[in-house]
Design a protein around this motif. Sequence first.
Motif, mmCIF file in Angstrom:
data_model
loop_
_atom_site.group_PDB
_atom_site.id
_atom_site.type_symbol
_atom_site.label_atom_id
_atom_site.label_comp_id
_atom_site.label_asym_id
_atom_site.label_seq_id
_atom_site.Cartn_x
_atom_site.Cartn_y
_atom_site.Cartn_z
ATOM 1 N N UNK A 92 -7.737 -12.939 14.605
ATOM 2 C CA UNK A 92 -7.754 -13.472 15.968
ATOM 3 C C UNK A 92 -9.115 -13.375 16.645
ATOM 4 N N UNK A 93 -10.121 -12.915 15.923
ATOM 5 C CA UNK A 93 -11.451 -12.736 16.509
ATOM 6 C C UNK A 93 -12.174 -14.075 16.609
ATOM 7 N N UNK A 94 -11.723 -14.898 17.564
ATOM 8 C CA UNK A 94 -12.324 -16.221 17.776
ATOM 9 C C UNK A 94 -13.262 -16.146 18.982
ATOM 10 N N UNK A 95 -14.536 -16.405 18.738
ATOM 11 C CA UNK A 95 -15.529 -16.284 19.805
ATOM 12 C C UNK A 95 -15.875 -17.628 20.447
ATOM 13 N N UNK A 96 -15.594 -18.732 19.757
ATOM 14 C CA UNK A 96 -15.930 -20.058 20.279
ATOM 15 C C UNK A 96 -14.671 -20.900 20.422
ATOM 16 N N UNK A 97 -14.796 -22.013 21.151
ATOM 17 C CA UNK A 97 -13.657 -22.906 21.349
ATOM 18 C C UNK A 97 -13.196 -23.505 20.018
ATOM 19 N N UNK B 59 -3.904 -22.590 12.494
ATOM 20 C CA UNK B 59 -3.449 -21.786 11.345
ATOM 21 C C UNK B 59 -2.320 -20.836 11.737
ATOM 22 N N UNK B 60 -2.578 -20.009 12.770
ATOM 23 C CA UNK B 60 -1.613 -18.975 13.161
ATOM 24 C C UNK B 60 -0.483 -19.547 14.006
ATOM 25 N N UNK B 61 -0.806 -20.538 14.836
ATOM 26 C CA UNK B 61 0.214 -21.126 15.686
ATOM 27 C C UNK B 61 1.034 -22.188 14.978
ATOM 28 N N UNK B 62 0.379 -23.286 14.602
ATOM 29 C CA UNK B 62 1.103 -24.433 14.051
ATOM 30 C C UNK B 62 1.611 -24.212 12.634
ATOM 31 N N UNK C 107 0.739 -18.862 19.774
ATOM 32 C CA UNK C 107 -0.415 -19.399 20.489
ATOM 33 C C UNK C 107 -0.733 -18.571 21.734
ATOM 34 N N UNK C 108 0.305 -18.077 22.408
ATOM 35 C CA UNK C 108 0.089 -17.172 23.539
ATOM 36 C C UNK C 108 -0.744 -15.971 23.098
ATOM 37 N N UNK C 109 -0.385 -15.399 21.939
ATOM 38 C CA UNK C 109 -1.094 -14.225 21.431
ATOM 39 C C UNK C 109 -2.542 -14.564 21.080
ATOM 40 N N UNK C 110 -2.755 -15.727 20.472
ATOM 41 C CA UNK C 110 -4.104 -16.153 20.094
ATOM 42 C C UNK C 110 -4.980 -16.343 21.329
ATOM 43 N N UNK D 67 -9.548 -11.930 25.868
ATOM 44 C CA UNK D 67 -10.038 -10.550 25.798
ATOM 45 C C UNK D 67 -11.394 -10.481 25.101
ATOM 46 N N UNK D 68 -11.557 -11.275 24.039
ATOM 47 C CA UNK D 68 -12.810 -11.264 23.281
ATOM 48 C C UNK D 68 -13.974 -11.806 24.095
#
Length: 297
Positions: A145-150, A159-162, A240-243, A249-250
Amino acid sequence: MELRGIYANASAGKKTVIVLLVFAAMFMLTVLSLAVITSFSDSGPDDRDTLLLTIVMQNILLFILSPLICAYLISERGSDMIRMRRIPTAPEFLLCLTALIVMTPAMNLLVTWNQSMHLPDAFSGIEEWMRQQEDIAEKTTGIILDAKTAGALLLVIFVVGLLTGVGEEFAFRGIIQNLFAGNGRNAHIAVWATAILFSAIHLQFYGFIPRLVIGAFLGYLLVWSGSIWLPVFAHFANNTFAVISSYIAANGCATDKFDSIGTVQDGTLWVSAMSAAAFVCVAALLYRTCKDAVARK
């Protein structure tokens, strides 16, 4: 030789064996495919790209293709077994999303309660192992979940949602729950048995109860709507809420306050009580809306 529905008239036991064999074969194919692909990469097993690739391959091969193959073999009309034909109405989707939102404080309380559970001293070794598994899962989730950019955020949502939403719902609700339900057997037993398996297979013991509740809700969405797409949507929205929460937060915005609403730490237990009551009301309305929509079709 026509393979479609070749085991449609088989006993429940034989259908179960077929499903297990298909999933076992696709699991081996997934492992072998990942081994071949990663052999050409210098990245380690904890590399974010490797983990995302693992989830993609797992979802496509194990959780999407396996259910489709199983439905093709053990049902005369495979898409009917997975319940893919009916598309829920807009009010059903909206009420489903509302239910997920209003249940959040109650789920926060359930999460904190589950995480505080301790086994008797006689099972201290088991508890230590469970804690270790939980730490590993938390670390892996944090990397994914460490996504720093859009752009990275959209990739993780896909990947995680759909993919995960479609894959796990096809497998658990589409095949396993319908297999448990059989012909005329109690739908409640099928829903809760599948939810238990769904929660257990994640190997996150200190999130077992909340995931069990979510799994049961997803199961009832299938029963009420007669469509796999409603639980797929709910699963996608929940992930998707979690992502998005992790992304916020990141990027410097704390989300601890949001995660503690309705808990003892936040001193708002009354919010959890209201959340649970609101969820029951919305779920009841959703049930009625689904039944009316199905009856009109």
